[in-house]
Design a protein around this motif. Structure first.
Motif, PDB file in Angstrom:
ATOM      1  N   ARG A   1      39.711 -24.058 -28.747  1.00 56.18           N
ATOM      2  CA  ARG A   1      39.260 -24.552 -27.705  1.00 56.18           C
ATOM      3  C   ARG A   1      40.159 -25.363 -26.853  1.00 56.18           C
ATOM      4  NH1 ARG A   1      35.052 -23.808 -31.010  1.00 56.18           N
ATOM      5  NH2 ARG A   1      32.960 -23.759 -30.128  1.00 56.18           N
TER       6      ARG A   1
ATOM      7  N   GLU B   1      38.835 -24.209 -23.787  1.00 55.35           N
ATOM      8  CA  GLU B   1      38.381 -25.296 -22.704  1.00 55.35           C
ATOM      9  C   GLU B   1      39.582 -26.118 -22.195  1.00 55.35           C
ATOM     10  OE1 GLU B   1      35.605 -27.649 -24.882  1.00 55.35           O
ATOM     11  OE2 GLU B   1      34.114 -25.946 -25.248  1.00 55.35           O
TER      12      GLU B   1
ATOM     13  N   ARG C   1      35.484 -19.828 -19.881  1.00 54.55           N
ATOM     14  CA  ARG C   1      35.267 -21.258 -20.275  1.00 54.55           C
ATOM     15  C   ARG C   1      36.070 -22.401 -19.992  1.00 54.55           C
ATOM     16  NH1 ARG C   1      31.506 -21.617 -25.760  1.00 54.55           N
ATOM     17  NH2 ARG C   1      31.299 -23.411 -24.699  1.00 54.55           N
TER      18      ARG C   1
ATOM     19  N   SER D   1      37.854 -25.377 -18.747  1.00 50.99           N
ATOM     20  CA  SER D   1      37.447 -26.822 -17.885  1.00 50.99           C
ATOM     21  C   SER D   1      38.626 -27.377 -17.400  1.00 50.99           C
ATOM     22  CB  SER D   1      36.343 -27.449 -18.457  1.00 50.99           C
ATOM     23  OG  SER D   1      36.866 -28.056 -19.587  1.00 50.99           O
TER      24      SER D   1
END
Length: 215
Positions: free
Chosen positions: A100, A124, A146, A148
């Motif tokens: 992530r 992310e 995904r 961000s």
């Protein structure tokens, strides 16, 4: 008593793997962490527990990630900042399906290839700041749906090819200051960044912003 101590030592070793010198390995079996900060490493250690979820390799001399990350398929956080990475190669993160957060700032990466981040569908946060990136393949971020947060601060990007940002449909922050961008056009793909909340293009060489550039 000696037998009990040996059993305890075996249990700890099994839980944490073989921790390299100048590294610390801790956490329970569901959240294993390894920190090798300033440990003088030339390569990513392969003797850690394969179930480790967080690895910090900041401030070493690591020059490649080829064939070394496939051992750690449960990783959620990987920090290889302040090393000597010149290239990330292709498909070297393909086994990191659970990753992530990836920190790669302050290396000497020059190019991002088509399959550099192949398979990283859970990522992310990606920090690529303070490198020497001048070229990004249009498919570089294609699997990062995904993502961000993307930081490309202080690189050498002159232009952004059509398609680079197309699949970053969940991107909220794009940091692009201190590069060498000369212009902003509709072809730069900002139209796909429907969730973008913060865009930083300061410190570039902008001479032109075309109509509909931020549509």
């Amino acid at each position: 008593l000696l037998l009990l101590l040996l059993i305890l030592l075996l249990f700890v070793t099994t839980a944490n793997g073989f921790c390299p010198s100048k590294c610390t390995c801790d956490g329970d079996t569901n959240n294993l962490k390894a920190k090798c900060i300033g440990a003088g490493l030339d390569v990513v250690p392969i003797q850690l527990n394969p179930n480790v979820k967080h690895i910090n390799l900041t401030d070493n001399r690591i020059a490649t990630v080829h064939f070394t990350l496939s051992f750690y398929y449960l990783l959620e956080t990987l920090d290889i900042s302040q090393n000597a990475l010149e290239s990330l190669g292709m498909k070297n993160f393909v086994s990191q399906e659970n990753l992530r957060k990836l920190y790669l700032q302050k290396n000497v990466i020059k190019k991002l290839s088509k399959d550099t981040f192949k398979g990283m569908r859970q990522l992310e946060i990606l920090d690529l700041s303070y490198n020497q990136i001048s070229e990004m393949d249009p498919q570089t971020f294609s699997d990062l749906t995904r993502l961000s947060f993307l930081d490309l601060t202080n690189n050498s990007v002159i232009s952004v090819d059509s398609g680079v940002f197309q699949n970053l449909i969940n991107l909220e922050t794009l940091l692009f200051p201190s590069n060498q961008l000369l212009s902003i056009s509709y072809a730069d793909n900002f139209e796909y960044l429907r969730k973008l909340k913060r865009l930083d293009l300061s410190g570039n060489l902008l001479k032109q912003i075309e109509n509909n550039s931020f549509q």
